[in-house]
Design a protein around this motif. Structure first.
Motif, mmCIF file in Angstrom:
data_model
loop_
_atom_site.group_PDB
_atom_site.id
_atom_site.type_symbol
_atom_site.label_atom_id
_atom_site.label_comp_id
_atom_site.label_asym_id
_atom_site.label_seq_id
_atom_site.Cartn_x
_atom_site.Cartn_y
_atom_site.Cartn_z
ATOM 1 N N GLY A 25 0.816 -1.217 0.000
ATOM 2 C CA GLY A 25 0.000 0.000 0.000
ATOM 3 C C GLY A 25 0.844 1.259 0.000
ATOM 4 O O GLY A 25 0.520 2.243 -0.676
ATOM 5 N N ILE A 26 1.934 1.235 0.751
ATOM 6 C CA ILE A 26 2.846 2.374 0.753
ATOM 7 C C ILE A 26 3.482 2.544 -0.627
ATOM 8 O O ILE A 26 3.590 3.665 -1.140
ATOM 9 N N ALA A 27 3.882 1.437 -1.244
ATOM 10 C CA ALA A 27 4.481 1.513 -2.584
ATOM 11 C C ALA A 27 3.469 2.036 -3.597
ATOM 12 O O ALA A 27 3.829 2.826 -4.487
ATOM 13 N N PHE A 28 2.218 1.613 -3.478
ATOM 14 C CA PHE A 28 1.175 2.125 -4.366
ATOM 15 C C PHE A 28 1.017 3.636 -4.186
ATOM 16 O O PHE A 28 0.941 4.386 -5.163
ATOM 17 N N GLY A 29 0.982 4.082 -2.945
ATOM 18 C CA GLY A 29 0.839 5.514 -2.671
ATOM 19 C C GLY A 29 2.007 6.326 -3.182
ATOM 20 O O GLY A 29 1.821 7.415 -3.745
ATOM 21 N N GLY A 34 4.128 9.946 -7.196
ATOM 22 C CA GLY A 34 5.145 10.249 -8.198
ATOM 23 C C GLY A 34 4.575 10.475 -9.588
ATOM 24 O O GLY A 34 5.321 10.785 -10.519
ATOM 25 N N GLY A 35 3.276 10.296 -9.765
ATOM 26 C CA GLY A 35 2.654 10.578 -11.043
ATOM 27 C C GLY A 35 2.439 9.371 -11.935
ATOM 28 O O GLY A 35 2.089 9.529 -13.101
ATOM 29 N N ALA A 36 2.617 8.178 -11.401
ATOM 30 C CA ALA A 36 2.405 6.975 -12.207
ATOM 31 C C ALA A 36 0.908 6.747 -12.403
ATOM 32 O O ALA A 36 0.113 7.041 -11.518
ATOM 33 N N PRO A 37 0.513 6.235 -13.565
ATOM 34 C CA PRO A 37 -0.902 5.899 -13.745
ATOM 35 C C PRO A 37 -1.308 4.747 -12.825
ATOM 36 O O PRO A 37 -0.465 4.014 -12.311
ATOM 37 N N VAL A 38 -2.601 4.601 -12.627
ATOM 38 C CA VAL A 38 -3.114 3.626 -11.663
ATOM 39 C C VAL A 38 -2.658 2.194 -11.967
ATOM 40 O O VAL A 38 -2.208 1.486 -11.054
ATOM 41 N N ILE A 42 -0.474 0.003 -9.336
ATOM 42 C CA ILE A 42 -0.916 -1.299 -8.816
ATOM 43 C C ILE A 42 0.170 -2.340 -9.038
ATOM 44 O O ILE A 42 0.457 -3.157 -8.148
ATOM 45 N N ASN A 43 0.808 -2.314 -10.200
ATOM 46 C CA ASN A 43 1.904 -3.258 -10.475
ATOM 47 C C ASN A 43 3.040 -3.083 -9.480
ATOM 48 O O ASN A 43 3.585 -4.066 -8.967
ATOM 49 N N ARG A 44 3.407 -1.855 -9.216
ATOM 50 C CA ARG A 44 4.497 -1.603 -8.262
ATOM 51 C C ARG A 44 4.110 -2.040 -6.852
ATOM 52 O O ARG A 44 4.923 -2.623 -6.126
ATOM 53 N N GLY A 45 2.884 -1.754 -6.457
ATOM 54 C CA GLY A 45 2.431 -2.142 -5.118
ATOM 55 C C GLY A 45 2.395 -3.645 -4.930
ATOM 56 O O GLY A 45 2.821 -4.163 -3.902
ATOM 57 N N THR A 46 1.890 -4.370 -5.939
ATOM 58 C CA THR A 46 1.846 -5.828 -5.816
ATOM 59 C C THR A 46 3.243 -6.428 -5.849
ATOM 60 O O THR A 46 3.511 -7.400 -5.145
#
Length: 68
Positions: A25-29, A34-38, A42-46
């Motif tokens: 969740g922190i990585a998603f936030g 940082g301006g990444a699309p949703v 989500i890919n980074r958070g997972t």
């Protein structure tokens, strides 16, 4: 293994999963901030959540034989 050790192991796995989801969740936030699309966020958070869980399970696999 006794029942107490198994219950402690299940609780430890639950805490590890909660911490991994929190890190994801922190990585998603951070990715969204940082301006990444949703979808990319989500890919980074997972990726972070699964990486944290693998690290936790690896450490657990090292510690459990030492305790039992």
């Amino acid at each position: 293994m006794s029942v107490h050790i198994l219950v402690l192991l299940m609780l430890t796995l639950g805490v590890g999963l909660a911490l991994a989801l929190f890190a994801g969740g922190i990585a998603f936030g951070v990715a969204r901030w940082g301006g990444a699309p949703v979808p990319e966020a989500i890919n980074r958070g997972t990726f972070v959540a699964f990486s944290a869980m693998v690290l936790f399970l690896t450490l657990l696999a090292i510690v459990v034989p030492l305790v039992t």
